[in-house]
Design an enzyme around this catalytic site. Structure first.
Site, PDB file in Angstrom:
ATOM      1  N   SER A 292      -5.685  73.057 -15.711  1.00 49.40           N
ATOM      2  CA  SER A 292      -6.926  72.773 -14.993  1.00 49.40           C
ATOM      3  C   SER A 292      -7.354  73.986 -14.178  1.00 49.40           C
ATOM      4  O   SER A 292      -6.508  74.767 -13.715  1.00 49.40           O
ATOM      5  CB  SER A 292      -6.666  71.597 -14.054  1.00 49.40           C
ATOM      6  OG  SER A 292      -7.692  71.474 -13.102  1.00 49.40           O
TER       7      SER A 292
ATOM      8  N   TYR B 200      -1.503  67.225  -6.971  1.00 49.53           N
ATOM      9  CA  TYR B 200      -1.949  67.235  -8.377  1.00 49.53           C
ATOM     10  C   TYR B 200      -1.979  68.673  -8.890  1.00 49.53           C
ATOM     11  O   TYR B 200      -1.431  68.980  -9.960  1.00 49.53           O
ATOM     12  CB  TYR B 200      -3.338  66.592  -8.498  1.00 49.53           C
ATOM     13  CG  TYR B 200      -3.981  66.850  -9.844  1.00 49.53           C
ATOM     14  CD1 TYR B 200      -3.515  66.224 -10.986  1.00 49.53           C
ATOM     15  CD2 TYR B 200      -5.044  67.762  -9.969  1.00 49.53           C
ATOM     16  CE1 TYR B 200      -4.086  66.490 -12.233  1.00 49.53           C
ATOM     17  CE2 TYR B 200      -5.622  68.030 -11.203  1.00 49.53           C
ATOM     18  CZ  TYR B 200      -5.136  67.390 -12.333  1.00 49.53           C
ATOM     19  OH  TYR B 200      -5.696  67.668 -13.554  1.00 49.53           O
TER      20      TYR B 200
ATOM     21  N   LYS C 118       0.324  70.837 -11.850  1.00 48.00           N
ATOM     22  CA  LYS C 118      -0.179  71.668 -12.956  1.00 48.00           C
ATOM     23  C   LYS C 118       0.423  73.075 -12.881  1.00 48.00           C
ATOM     24  O   LYS C 118       0.794  73.658 -13.910  1.00 48.00           O
ATOM     25  CB  LYS C 118      -1.709  71.743 -12.932  1.00 48.00           C
ATOM     26  CG  LYS C 118      -2.402  70.432 -13.240  1.00 48.00           C
ATOM     27  CD  LYS C 118      -2.192  69.975 -14.684  1.00 48.00           C
ATOM     28  CE  LYS C 118      -2.887  68.674 -15.005  1.00 48.00           C
ATOM     29  NZ  LYS C 118      -2.474  68.069 -16.284  1.00 48.00           N
TER      30      LYS C 118
HETATM   31  P1  NAD Z   1      -7.239  60.122 -18.397  1.00 50.46           P
HETATM   32  O1  NAD Z   1      -6.595  59.469 -17.229  1.00 50.46           O
HETATM   33  O2  NAD Z   1      -8.470  59.519 -18.958  1.00 50.46           O
HETATM   34  O3  NAD Z   1      -6.182  60.297 -19.582  1.00 50.46           O
HETATM   35  C1  NAD Z   1      -4.820  60.481 -19.357  1.00 50.46           C
HETATM   36  C2  NAD Z   1      -4.083  59.511 -20.285  1.00 50.46           C
HETATM   37  O4  NAD Z   1      -2.673  59.681 -20.097  1.00 50.46           O
HETATM   38  C3  NAD Z   1      -4.412  58.051 -19.986  1.00 50.46           C
HETATM   39  O5  NAD Z   1      -4.727  57.405 -21.203  1.00 50.46           O
HETATM   40  C4  NAD Z   1      -3.113  57.489 -19.394  1.00 50.46           C
HETATM   41  O6  NAD Z   1      -2.938  56.142 -19.719  1.00 50.46           O
HETATM   42  C5  NAD Z   1      -2.077  58.394 -20.043  1.00 50.46           C
HETATM   43  N1  NAD Z   1      -0.827  58.560 -19.280  1.00 50.46           N
HETATM   44  C6  NAD Z   1      -0.686  58.915 -17.988  1.00 50.46           C
HETATM   45  N2  NAD Z   1       0.624  58.990 -17.673  1.00 50.46           N
HETATM   46  C7  NAD Z   1       1.319  58.712 -18.783  1.00 50.46           C
HETATM   47  C8  NAD Z   1       2.695  58.634 -19.104  1.00 50.46           C
HETATM   48  N3  NAD Z   1       3.634  58.846 -18.179  1.00 50.46           N
HETATM   49  N4  NAD Z   1       3.067  58.330 -20.367  1.00 50.46           N
HETATM   50  C9  NAD Z   1       2.131  58.077 -21.314  1.00 50.46           C
HETATM   51  N5  NAD Z   1       0.808  58.123 -21.074  1.00 50.46           N
HETATM   52  C10 NAD Z   1       0.404  58.434 -19.825  1.00 50.46           C
HETATM   53  O7  NAD Z   1      -7.499  61.644 -17.971  1.00 50.46           O
HETATM   54  P2  NAD Z   1      -8.328  62.778 -18.719  1.00 50.46           P
HETATM   55  O8  NAD Z   1      -9.510  63.085 -17.890  1.00 50.46           O
HETATM   56  O9  NAD Z   1      -8.497  62.470 -20.131  1.00 50.46           O
HETATM   57  O10 NAD Z   1      -7.318  64.003 -18.523  1.00 50.46           O
HETATM   58  C11 NAD Z   1      -6.393  64.365 -19.529  1.00 50.46           C
HETATM   59  C12 NAD Z   1      -5.570  65.539 -19.017  1.00 50.46           C
HETATM   60  O11 NAD Z   1      -6.440  66.613 -18.681  1.00 50.46           O
HETATM   61  C13 NAD Z   1      -4.758  65.232 -17.768  1.00 50.46           C
HETATM   62  O12 NAD Z   1      -3.507  65.874 -17.871  1.00 50.46           O
HETATM   63  C14 NAD Z   1      -5.581  65.852 -16.659  1.00 50.46           C
HETATM   64  O13 NAD Z   1      -4.778  66.245 -15.569  1.00 50.46           O
HETATM   65  C15 NAD Z   1      -6.184  67.045 -17.349  1.00 50.46           C
HETATM   66  N6  NAD Z   1      -7.443  67.510 -16.743  1.00 50.46           N
HETATM   67  C16 NAD Z   1      -8.453  66.607 -16.561  1.00 50.46           C
HETATM   68  C17 NAD Z   1      -9.630  67.036 -15.971  1.00 50.46           C
HETATM   69  C18 NAD Z   1     -10.748  66.073 -15.706  1.00 50.46           C
HETATM   70  O14 NAD Z   1     -11.563  66.343 -14.835  1.00 50.46           O
HETATM   71  N7  NAD Z   1     -10.851  64.961 -16.415  1.00 50.46           N
HETATM   72  C19 NAD Z   1      -9.774  68.373 -15.585  1.00 50.46           C
HETATM   73  C20 NAD Z   1      -8.720  69.260 -15.821  1.00 50.46           C
HETATM   74  C21 NAD Z   1      -7.554  68.804 -16.397  1.00 50.46           C
HETATM   75  C1  WQD Z   2     -17.908  68.241  -8.266  1.00 54.94           C
HETATM   76  C2  WQD Z   2     -18.873  68.583  -7.146  1.00 54.94           C
HETATM   77  C3  WQD Z   2     -18.168  67.791  -4.993  1.00 54.94           C
HETATM   78  C4  WQD Z   2     -18.528  63.534  -5.933  1.00 54.94           C
HETATM   79  C5  WQD Z   2     -12.073  67.675  -9.697  1.00 54.94           C
HETATM   80  C6  WQD Z   2     -10.633  68.026  -9.450  1.00 54.94           C
HETATM   81  C7  WQD Z   2     -10.208  69.119 -10.398  1.00 54.94           C
HETATM   82  C8  WQD Z   2     -10.513  68.741 -11.846  1.00 54.94           C
HETATM   83  C9  WQD Z   2     -11.916  68.265 -12.031  1.00 54.94           C
HETATM   84  C10 WQD Z   2      -8.562  67.806 -12.869  1.00 54.94           C
HETATM   85  C11 WQD Z   2     -18.190  69.045  -5.870  1.00 54.94           C
HETATM   86  C12 WQD Z   2     -19.441  67.115  -5.418  1.00 54.94           C
HETATM   87  C13 WQD Z   2     -18.535  64.906  -6.006  1.00 54.94           C
HETATM   88  C14 WQD Z   2     -19.488  62.884  -5.095  1.00 54.94           C
HETATM   89  C15 WQD Z   2     -20.366  65.031  -4.488  1.00 54.94           C
HETATM   90  N1  WQD Z   2      -9.689  67.659 -12.299  1.00 54.94           N
HETATM   91  N2  WQD Z   2     -19.433  65.654  -5.293  1.00 54.94           N
HETATM   92  N3  WQD Z   2     -20.365  63.675  -4.408  1.00 54.94           N
HETATM   93  O1  WQD Z   2     -13.861  68.453  -7.221  1.00 54.94           O
HETATM   94  O2  WQD Z   2     -14.822  70.146  -8.834  1.00 54.94           O
HETATM   95  O3  WQD Z   2     -12.869  68.832  -9.491  1.00 54.94           O
HETATM   96  O4  WQD Z   2     -12.227  67.239 -11.069  1.00 54.94           O
HETATM   97  O5  WQD Z   2      -7.944  68.792 -13.071  1.00 54.94           O
HETATM   98  O6  WQD Z   2      -8.860  69.315 -10.193  1.00 54.94           O
HETATM   99  O7  WQD Z   2     -10.501  68.478  -8.122  1.00 54.94           O
HETATM  100  O8  WQD Z   2     -15.047  67.696  -9.336  1.00 54.94           O
HETATM  101  O9  WQD Z   2     -16.681  65.968  -9.910  1.00 54.94           O
HETATM  102  O10 WQD Z   2     -15.142  65.605  -7.928  1.00 54.94           O
HETATM  103  O11 WQD Z   2     -16.944  67.313  -7.772  1.00 54.94           O
HETATM  104  O12 WQD Z   2     -21.173  65.700  -3.848  1.00 54.94           O
HETATM  105  O13 WQD Z   2     -19.524  61.655  -4.997  1.00 54.94           O
HETATM  106  O14 WQD Z   2     -19.592  67.410  -6.783  1.00 54.94           O
HETATM  107  O15 WQD Z   2     -18.173  68.055  -3.616  1.00 54.94           O
HETATM  108  O16 WQD Z   2     -18.997  70.021  -5.286  1.00 54.94           O
HETATM  109  P1  WQD Z   2     -14.154  68.834  -8.599  1.00 54.94           P
HETATM  110  P2  WQD Z   2     -15.932  66.540  -8.764  1.00 54.94           P
END
Ligand code: NAD
Ligand code: WQD
Length: 359
Positions: A130, A154, A158
């Protein structure tokens, strides 16, 4: 054609990636404990692809289960060519309240997975990292060599996994590992059949805006109007989830093409390179849905950074991948998903899938 094990494949990014994998002709087995998802996403993935996948309902921390899954049953070919590892918990605020749950699930779960992979000699892995690993960046756009830091548990999980993967690669350079640093994934598949399904009030901006637009929430709170950005609101790199899913296929292709016996440790940003402010996103969403999104500017959210967007060039150079979809596409697709599925995957009564070994 590869045979891929996809952990967390029922989730938001995982389901979109499973669809791309199936459409590209790969075989897919999902391992998911469904702690933040439902089987419905995978039923829809299969119907969109016109092909079946296998779902194993289980936990990545269950070593015996992983061993059985990865066991090649005496054949010389491993059971899987590659693992795409999405499984993890991802809510920043929750990680501050429950750090041990995050280290247990994300870090120990990954250790368990890697041990089982090593034992089965399955050594191609694509990992969901991430942009959070860049902490509060000194400047933007952010390149891969920027210093890393964690601002919450979190993010720390990572960072730890990224480090673990590097140590693993150094200990055995025949591993082929992709560490993909996602920026802000948003949007949904253009069919409107799969998308993001947050439980309770969304933490992230786009699903919150979308729920305000449809009238499920009254008003968006804009966290901070006094950042040193063009309009004072936070700037992020929003990337369409389908582009992101395609980035995984590009990474798998690159890792699989390495010469036999050679390894690779690939670390790339997956972003668009375009910074978008909260207010710009609100305006774009208003155009997509044809409605006014009420908002009010409130105090900054603790832990937020002013601006975070990628230098996406390395992914283009190394993987031949770049994001194609615009902010207007992201909003239009998120809106279609919202309108067609006002309760997400809940309250649907599609029959159970007849395919695959559900344990
Ligand atoms: P999500 O929660 O929709 O998907 C994660 C999936 O993993 C879910 O289906 C959950 O049931 C499963 N899971 C969690 N723990 C588990 C375990 N111990 N064993 C088996 N299954 C398990 O999240 P997402 O948004 O699809 O994110 C996927 C990956 O990408 C995550 O690792 C997340 O940290 C990373 N990521 C997400 C974002 C984002 O903003 N969505 C940004 C950067 C990185
Ligand atoms: C985006 C912008 C907020 C909600 C998060 C995690 C990051 C990654 C992606 C997993 C920011 C603003 C948000 C609201 C707002 N996840 N905001 N009102 O914070 O960039 O990233 O998700 O890896 O680790 O931290 O994403 O969508 O929460 O926010 O004004 O109700 O929107 O302040 O500027 P963020 P976000």
């Amino acid at each position: 054609m590869a045979n891929a094990l996809v952990t967390g494949g029922a989730g938001y990014i995982g389901s979109h990636t499973c669809l791309e994998l199936l459409q590209a002709g790969h075989s897919v087995t999902v391992l998911d404990n469904l702690c933040n998802s439902s089987q419905e996403s995978l039923k829809r993935v299969q119907s969109l692809a016109g092909r079946a996948l296998d779902l194993v309902q289980g936990d990545i921390r269950d070593f015996d289960l992983l061993r059985r899954l990865l066991d090649s049953r005496g054949s010389k070919q491993p059971a899987f060519d590659a693992v795409v590892h999405f499984a993890g918990l991802k809510a920043v605020g929750e990680s501050v309240a429950q750090p041990l749950a995050y280290f247990d699930n994300n870090v120990l779960g990954t250790v368990c997975l890697l041990r089982a992979m090593a034992e089965a000699a399955v050594k191609i892995l694509v990992f969901s990292s991430s942009a959070t690993v860049y902490g509060d960046p000194a400047s933007v756009p952010i390149s891969e060599e920027f210093p890393r830091s964690a601002t919450n548990p979190y993010g720390a999980s990572k960072l730890m996994i990224e480090d673990m993967l590097e140590d693993l690669y150094r200990s055995d350079p025949t591993w082929r590992i992709g560490r993909l640093r996602y920026f802000n994934p948003v949007g949904a598949h253009a069919s409107g059949l799969i998308g993001e399904d947050p439980q309770g009030a969304p933490n992230n901006l786009m699903p919150y805006v979308s729920q305000v637009a449809i009238g499920q929430r009254e008003c968006l709170q804009v966290f901070g109007g006094d950042y040193p950005t063009p309009d004072g609101t936070g700037v992020r790199d929003y990337i369409h989830v389908v582009d992101l899913a395609k980035g995984h296929l590009a990474a798998l292709r690159s890792l699989s093409q390495a010469e036999a016996g050679t390894g690779q440790l690939l670390t790339v940003n997956l972003g668009t390179g375009v910074g978008v402010s909260v207010l710009q996103l609100v305006k774009a969403f208003e155009q997509a849905c044809g409605r006014v999104i009420p908002y009010r500017v409130v105090a900054r959210r603790p832990g937020d950074v002013a601006a975070c967007y990628a230098n996406p060039h390395l992914a283009k150079t190394l993987l031949g991948w770049q994001a194609q979809r615009s902010l207007a596409d992201m909003c239009a697709d998120a809106w279609r998903w919202q309108v067609q599925n006002p309760q997400g995957y809940r309250l649907v009564s599609t029959p159970a899938p007849s395919t695959g070994a559900t344990q």
